[in-house]
Scaffold this motif. Structure first.
Motif, PDB file in Angstrom:
ATOM      1  N   ASN A 184       0.843  -1.179   0.000  1.00 30.95           N
ATOM      2  CA  ASN A 184       0.000   0.000   0.000  1.00 30.95           C
ATOM      3  C   ASN A 184       0.890   1.244   0.000  1.00 30.95           C
ATOM      4  OD1 ASN A 184       0.375   0.992   2.826  1.00 30.95           O
ATOM      5  ND2 ASN A 184      -0.471  -1.007   3.313  1.00 30.95           N
ATOM      6  N   VAL A 185       0.305   2.345  -0.357  1.00 26.72           N
ATOM      7  CA  VAL A 185       1.009   3.614  -0.427  1.00 26.72           C
ATOM      8  C   VAL A 185       0.337   4.566   0.553  1.00 26.72           C
ATOM      9  CG1 VAL A 185       1.699   5.532  -1.924  1.00 26.72           C
ATOM     10  CG2 VAL A 185       1.527   3.212  -2.860  1.00 26.72           C
ATOM     11  N   ARG A 186       1.045   4.939   1.592  1.00 23.41           N
ATOM     12  CA  ARG A 186       0.482   5.806   2.639  1.00 23.41           C
ATOM     13  C   ARG A 186      -0.832   5.247   3.187  1.00 23.41           C
ATOM     14  NH1 ARG A 186       1.048   9.385  -1.615  1.00 23.41           N
ATOM     15  NH2 ARG A 186      -1.163   9.829  -1.498  1.00 23.41           N
ATOM     16  N   GLY A 187      -0.921   3.927   3.288  1.00 24.07           N
ATOM     17  CA  GLY A 187      -2.118   3.290   3.820  1.00 24.07           C
ATOM     18  C   GLY A 187      -3.234   3.079   2.816  1.00 24.07           C
ATOM     19  N   GLU A 188      -3.033   3.458   1.581  1.00 22.72           N
ATOM     20  CA  GLU A 188      -4.040   3.306   0.523  1.00 22.72           C
ATOM     21  C   GLU A 188      -3.631   2.214  -0.454  1.00 22.72           C
ATOM     22  OE1 GLU A 188      -6.902   5.121   0.023  1.00 22.72           O
ATOM     23  OE2 GLU A 188      -6.566   6.232   1.876  1.00 22.72           O
ATOM     24  N   ARG A 189      -4.615   1.574  -1.046  1.00 22.16           N
ATOM     25  CA  ARG A 189      -4.334   0.619  -2.118  1.00 22.16           C
ATOM     26  C   ARG A 189      -3.778   1.399  -3.309  1.00 22.16           C
ATOM     27  NH1 ARG A 189      -6.821  -4.383  -1.672  1.00 22.16           N
ATOM     28  NH2 ARG A 189      -7.002  -4.492  -3.935  1.00 22.16           N
ATOM     29  N   PRO A 190      -2.808   0.849  -4.027  1.00 16.34           N
ATOM     30  CA  PRO A 190      -2.180   1.594  -5.128  1.00 16.34           C
ATOM     31  C   PRO A 190      -3.157   2.090  -6.192  1.00 16.34           C
ATOM     32  CG  PRO A 190      -1.040  -0.483  -4.775  1.00 16.34           C
ATOM     33  CD  PRO A 190      -2.210  -0.465  -3.848  1.00 16.34           C
ATOM     34  N   GLU A 191      -4.238   1.353  -6.430  1.00 20.63           N
ATOM     35  CA  GLU A 191      -5.194   1.803  -7.453  1.00 20.63           C
ATOM     36  C   GLU A 191      -6.012   3.005  -6.992  1.00 20.63           C
ATOM     37  OE1 GLU A 191      -7.056  -1.882  -5.481  1.00 20.63           O
ATOM     38  OE2 GLU A 191      -5.077  -1.217  -6.110  1.00 20.63           O
ATOM     39  N   HIS A 192      -5.956   3.323  -5.697  1.00 20.97           N
ATOM     40  CA  HIS A 192      -6.695   4.471  -5.174  1.00 20.97           C
ATOM     41  C   HIS A 192      -5.820   5.711  -5.011  1.00 20.97           C
ATOM     42  CE1 HIS A 192      -9.497   1.243  -3.381  1.00 20.97           C
ATOM     43  NE2 HIS A 192      -9.949   1.640  -4.547  1.00 20.97           N
ATOM     44  N   VAL A 193      -4.547   5.594  -5.350  1.00 17.79           N
ATOM     45  CA  VAL A 193      -3.631   6.724  -5.230  1.00 17.79           C
ATOM     46  C   VAL A 193      -3.404   7.307  -6.615  1.00 17.79           C
ATOM     47  CG1 VAL A 193      -1.299   7.406  -4.552  1.00 17.79           C
ATOM     48  CG2 VAL A 193      -2.505   5.674  -3.237  1.00 17.79           C
ATOM     49  N   GLY A 194      -3.619   8.588  -6.733  1.00 17.01           N
ATOM     50  CA  GLY A 194      -3.432   9.231  -8.027  1.00 17.01           C
ATOM     51  C   GLY A 194      -2.261  10.196  -8.012  1.00 17.01           C
ATOM     52  N   TYR A 195      -1.579  10.274  -9.118  1.00 20.26           N
ATOM     53  CA  TYR A 195      -0.454  11.185  -9.267  1.00 20.26           C
ATOM     54  C   TYR A 195      -0.689  12.015 -10.517  1.00 20.26           C
ATOM     55  CZ  TYR A 195       1.883   8.043  -5.980  1.00 20.26           C
ATOM     56  OH  TYR A 195       2.214   7.293  -4.887  1.00 20.26           O
ATOM     57  N   ARG A 196      -0.013  13.156 -10.581  1.00 20.98           N
ATOM     58  CA  ARG A 196      -0.123  14.033 -11.754  1.00 20.98           C
ATOM     59  C   ARG A 196       1.256  14.269 -12.344  1.00 20.98           C
ATOM     60  NH1 ARG A 196      -3.513  17.880  -8.327  1.00 20.98           N
ATOM     61  NH2 ARG A 196      -1.506  18.857  -8.096  1.00 20.98           N
ATOM     62  N   GLY A 197       1.230  14.677 -13.566  1.00 17.82           N
ATOM     63  CA  GLY A 197       2.456  15.097 -14.234  1.00 17.82           C
ATOM     64  C   GLY A 197       3.493  13.997 -14.320  1.00 17.82           C
ATOM     65  N   PRO A 198       4.757  14.344 -14.113  1.00 16.69           N
ATOM     66  CA  PRO A 198       5.847  13.378 -14.271  1.00 16.69           C
ATOM     67  C   PRO A 198       5.758  12.168 -13.331  1.00 16.69           C
ATOM     68  CG  PRO A 198       6.718  15.610 -14.129  1.00 16.69           C
ATOM     69  CD  PRO A 198       5.250  15.683 -13.823  1.00 16.69           C
ATOM     70  N   ALA A 199       5.030  12.294 -12.230  1.00 19.41           N
ATOM     71  CA  ALA A 199       4.917  11.193 -11.264  1.00 19.41           C
ATOM     72  C   ALA A 199       3.755  10.253 -11.577  1.00 19.41           C
ATOM     73  CB  ALA A 199       4.745  11.756  -9.860  1.00 19.41           C
ATOM     74  N   GLU A 200       2.984  10.532 -12.601  1.00 17.20           N
ATOM     75  CA  GLU A 200       1.781   9.761 -12.910  1.00 17.20           C
ATOM     76  C   GLU A 200       2.045   8.264 -13.066  1.00 17.20           C
ATOM     77  OE1 GLU A 200      -1.896   9.908 -16.101  1.00 17.20           O
ATOM     78  OE2 GLU A 200      -0.514  11.596 -15.962  1.00 17.20           O
ATOM     79  N   ALA A 201       3.171   7.883 -13.648  1.00 21.10           N
ATOM     80  CA  ALA A 201       3.486   6.473 -13.884  1.00 21.10           C
ATOM     81  C   ALA A 201       3.777   5.695 -12.596  1.00 21.10           C
ATOM     82  CB  ALA A 201       4.669   6.348 -14.843  1.00 21.10           C
ATOM     83  N   LEU A 202       3.997   6.402 -11.483  1.00 26.56           N
ATOM     84  CA  LEU A 202       4.279   5.701 -10.226  1.00 26.56           C
ATOM     85  C   LEU A 202       3.155   4.752  -9.829  1.00 26.56           C
ATOM     86  CD1 LEU A 202       5.980   8.419  -8.006  1.00 26.56           C
ATOM     87  CD2 LEU A 202       7.009   6.305  -8.907  1.00 26.56           C
ATOM     88  N   GLN A 203       1.910   5.115 -10.103  1.00 25.87           N
ATOM     89  CA  GLN A 203       0.795   4.241  -9.762  1.00 25.87           C
ATOM     90  C   GLN A 203       0.964   2.876 -10.420  1.00 25.87           C
ATOM     91  OE1 GLN A 203      -3.154   5.000 -11.363  1.00 25.87           O
ATOM     92  NE2 GLN A 203      -4.004   4.578  -9.321  1.00 25.87           N
ATOM     93  N   GLN A 204       1.362   2.837 -11.677  1.00 21.66           N
ATOM     94  CA  GLN A 204       1.574   1.571 -12.366  1.00 21.66           C
ATOM     95  C   GLN A 204       2.739   0.798 -11.748  1.00 21.66           C
ATOM     96  OE1 GLN A 204       1.806   1.955 -16.618  1.00 21.66           O
ATOM     97  NE2 GLN A 204       0.032   3.308 -16.694  1.00 21.66           N
ATOM     98  N   VAL A 205       3.765   1.512 -11.312  1.00 17.69           N
ATOM     99  CA  VAL A 205       4.901   0.853 -10.654  1.00 17.69           C
ATOM    100  C   VAL A 205       4.433   0.179  -9.368  1.00 17.69           C
ATOM    101  CG1 VAL A 205       7.140   1.201  -9.518  1.00 17.69           C
ATOM    102  CG2 VAL A 205       6.606   2.399 -11.661  1.00 17.69           C
ATOM    103  N   TRP A 206       3.631   0.878  -8.557  1.00 22.11           N
ATOM    104  CA  TRP A 206       3.154   0.298  -7.289  1.00 22.11           C
ATOM    105  C   TRP A 206       2.244  -0.904  -7.541  1.00 22.11           C
ATOM    106  CZ3 TRP A 206       6.956   2.396  -5.725  1.00 22.11           C
ATOM    107  CH2 TRP A 206       7.156   3.736  -5.462  1.00 22.11           C
ATOM    108  N   ILE A 207       1.425  -0.834  -8.564  1.00 18.87           N
ATOM    109  CA  ILE A 207       0.543  -1.965  -8.888  1.00 18.87           C
ATOM    110  C   ILE A 207       1.375  -3.154  -9.372  1.00 18.87           C
ATOM    111  CG2 ILE A 207      -1.251  -2.742 -10.497  1.00 18.87           C
ATOM    112  CD1 ILE A 207      -2.519   0.084 -10.101  1.00 18.87           C
TER     113      ILE A 207
END
Length: 149
Positions: free
Chosen positions: A88-111
């Motif tokens: 999890n990311v900060r206590g959230e499931r990775p699919e529930h965490v959103g990022y913007r801009g250059p960090a947007e791909a991090l969600q796919q990395v966590w999944i």
């Protein structure tokens, strides 16, 4: 991946119960065998009992036993019972965490990381840990010298 002391103790206690077979093992015996604080371990075993992984047996011959065969309980089952969802990311499931801009791909990395963890932790059972007969894929990954760096 970072495992808490709670998860470490739960996995070690579960491996002891798998090795013990059908007979109950007391908290004191488990704590002594794995050099863990008994009171802390008791709380962990209560969580595992609530999750249906162990059963408590009262009385002079009491203790804990696995609720199912060791070959039917995975490491992922134990981790989820005491620590919640995998990755999890900060206590959230990775699919529930959103990022913007250059960090947007991090969600796919966590999944992808969660999927990778699941691939191992859902394949390894308590029986395979207790007997030391790990799945071939796990042995191959662990045999790679770069895995130890």
């Amino acid at each position: 991946m970072r495992l808490s002391a709670r998860v470490d103790y739960a996995l070690r206690a579960a491996a002891e119960l798998a090795a013990a077979g059908d007979g109950p093992t007391t908290v004191g015996e488990l704590a002594k065998e794995q050099d863990m604080p008994p009171k802390y371990l008791e709380n962990i075993l209560l969580q595992m009992r609530r999750a249906g992984l162990v059963r408590g047996q009262r009385g002079p011959e009491g203790g804990y036993v696995l609720a199912r065969a060791a070959s039917e309980i995975t490491l992922a089952d134990v981790i989820r019972a005491v620590d919640g969802p995998l990755a999890n990311v900060r206590g959230e499931r990775p699919e529930h965490v959103g990022y913007r801009g250059p960090a947007e791909a991090l969600q796919q990395v966590w999944i992808a990381l969660r999927a990778s963890e699941r691939a191992i932790l859902e394949e390894v059972t308590l029986d395979s840990v207790a007997t030391g007969v790990l799945p071939e894929r796990v042995r191959q990954l662990a045999a790679d010298p770069s895995a130890w760096d």
